[in-house]
Design a protein around this motif. Structure first.
Motif, mmCIF file in Angstrom:
data_model
loop_
_atom_site.group_PDB
_atom_site.id
_atom_site.type_symbol
_atom_site.label_atom_id
_atom_site.label_comp_id
_atom_site.label_asym_id
_atom_site.label_seq_id
_atom_site.Cartn_x
_atom_site.Cartn_y
_atom_site.Cartn_z
ATOM 1 N N ALA A 153 0.805 -1.217 0.000
ATOM 2 C CA ALA A 153 0.000 0.000 0.000
ATOM 3 C C ALA A 153 0.840 1.270 0.000
ATOM 4 N N ASP A 154 2.022 1.237 0.595
ATOM 5 C CA ASP A 154 2.861 2.431 0.674
ATOM 6 C C ASP A 154 3.820 2.562 -0.505
ATOM 7 N N ALA A 155 3.828 1.581 -1.395
ATOM 8 C CA ALA A 155 4.779 1.600 -2.508
ATOM 9 C C ALA A 155 4.402 2.661 -3.530
ATOM 10 N N THR A 156 5.410 3.320 -4.081
ATOM 11 C CA THR A 156 5.194 4.257 -5.174
ATOM 12 C C THR A 156 5.191 3.482 -6.490
ATOM 13 N N PRO A 157 4.698 4.079 -7.561
ATOM 14 C CA PRO A 157 4.744 3.397 -8.860
ATOM 15 C C PRO A 157 6.158 2.988 -9.260
ATOM 16 N N ASP A 158 7.139 3.869 -9.000
ATOM 17 C CA ASP A 158 8.523 3.533 -9.345
ATOM 18 C C ASP A 158 8.998 2.304 -8.577
ATOM 19 N N GLU A 159 8.625 2.226 -7.301
ATOM 20 C CA GLU A 159 9.025 1.071 -6.501
ATOM 21 C C GLU A 159 8.392 -0.209 -7.027
ATOM 22 N N LEU A 160 7.161 -0.111 -7.483
ATOM 23 C CA LEU A 160 6.500 -1.285 -8.053
ATOM 24 C C LEU A 160 7.199 -1.739 -9.325
ATOM 25 N N TYR A 161 7.612 -0.794 -10.155
ATOM 26 C CA TYR A 161 8.320 -1.152 -11.381
ATOM 27 C C TYR A 161 9.646 -1.837 -11.068
ATOM 28 N N VAL A 162 10.374 -1.297 -10.086
ATOM 29 C CA VAL A 162 11.655 -1.897 -9.706
ATOM 30 C C VAL A 162 11.456 -3.308 -9.175
ATOM 31 N N ARG A 163 10.412 -3.477 -8.380
ATOM 32 C CA ARG A 163 10.195 -4.756 -7.708
ATOM 33 C C ARG A 163 9.556 -5.805 -8.619
#
Length: 262
Positions: A153-163
């Motif tokens: 829930a706290d992830a940013t879009p960039d973090e989701l792309y990286v992960r």
């Protein structure tokens, strides 16, 4: 040690705690730190007294001073102490709440955390003869579970792309949409997305900073839970909020995610 010296030390500790609470306030968190003058105003003490106390706390790593702005914020040592105890405290606080939840719903509940791309189950509590086998310590891809959607829930879009951007399992745009749906609703739900005949709901557990640190999940056969999945979601959300409260979370301190997926 005399009574007067004990009282003096206790008073000094109380004043240090006042400073730490000021540095943990919304104002300090939003600004990234506070200066001596503002801290003195907040705690009602002389600027020179506050400056001396902060220097002593900084020497021990309890607070730290930004070399550019000269403002203070909570320090590495304080967070290190919290990190060392957080997981064991999380389990200890959550277990009795989960027992009540499992008894109320007559279903198995799980306490889950995020580990890189996977969801790990720390604890399972059964409220029924049905048990979801072998979950504790087992990692499952986060995008496949309701627990994963609230843990992110706290992830940013960039973090989701990286992960997850290179996994090819689920488009990040779709995962982002599911995460935002769960944020708005207060819980996430899945129906046979992970395993045929299995449904589940999950709600976020937040720590004293308002960050999602765990999820409480209810999983059960669709034949038994499917028609009351939203009811189970709301009940699970209340249980997760109870655990969050015991960890020191106050709803007004929950950070708002402002990033947008483009």
């Amino acid at each position: 040690m005399t009574d007067s010296s004990s009282a003096s030390r206790g008073h000094g500790l109380r004043r240090d705690i006042d400073l730490l609470e000021a540095l943990a306030s919304d104002e300090a968190q939003n600004a990234g730190g506070l200066g001596v003058v503002r801290l003195a105003q907040l705690v009602g003490r002389e600027k020179t007294q506050v400056s001396r106390a902060l220097k002593a706390l900084a020497a021990e790593g309890i607070v730290e001073r930004d070399p550019d702005t000269l403002e203070y914020r909570l320090g590495w040592r304080l967070f290190s102490l919290v990190a060392r105890t957080s997981e064991s405290r999380l389990v200890r606080v959550a277990e009795p709440v989960m027992h009540t939840l499992s008894a109320d719903l007559e279903e198995t509940s799980h306490l889950c955390v995020l580990s890189d791309r996977e969801v790990l189950t720390l604890l399972s509590v059964s409220g029924h003869s049905f048990r979801v086998h072998g979950w504790e310590g087992r990692g499952v891809p986060a995008w496949r579970l309701s627990a994963g959607r609230v843990l992110l829930a706290d992830a940013t879009p960039d973090e989701l792309y990286v992960r997850f951007g290179t996994t090819g399992e689920m488009p990040v745009q779709d995962l982002w949409t599911l995460i935002q749906d769960a944020r708005r609703q207060g819980y996430a739900r899945v129906s046979e997305e992970f395993e045929e005949g299995l449904v589940g709901v999950s709600a976020p557990v937040r720590d004293f900073r308002g960050r999602v640190v765990a999820a409480i999940n209810i999983s059960a056969p669709k034949a038994r839970l499917g028609e009351r999945l939203d009811e189970a979601g709301r009940t699970t959300a209340r249980a997760a909020a109870r655990v969050s409260s015991l960890l020191g979370w106050e709803p007004r301190r929950t950070p708002l995610l402002r990033a947008r997926l483009t």
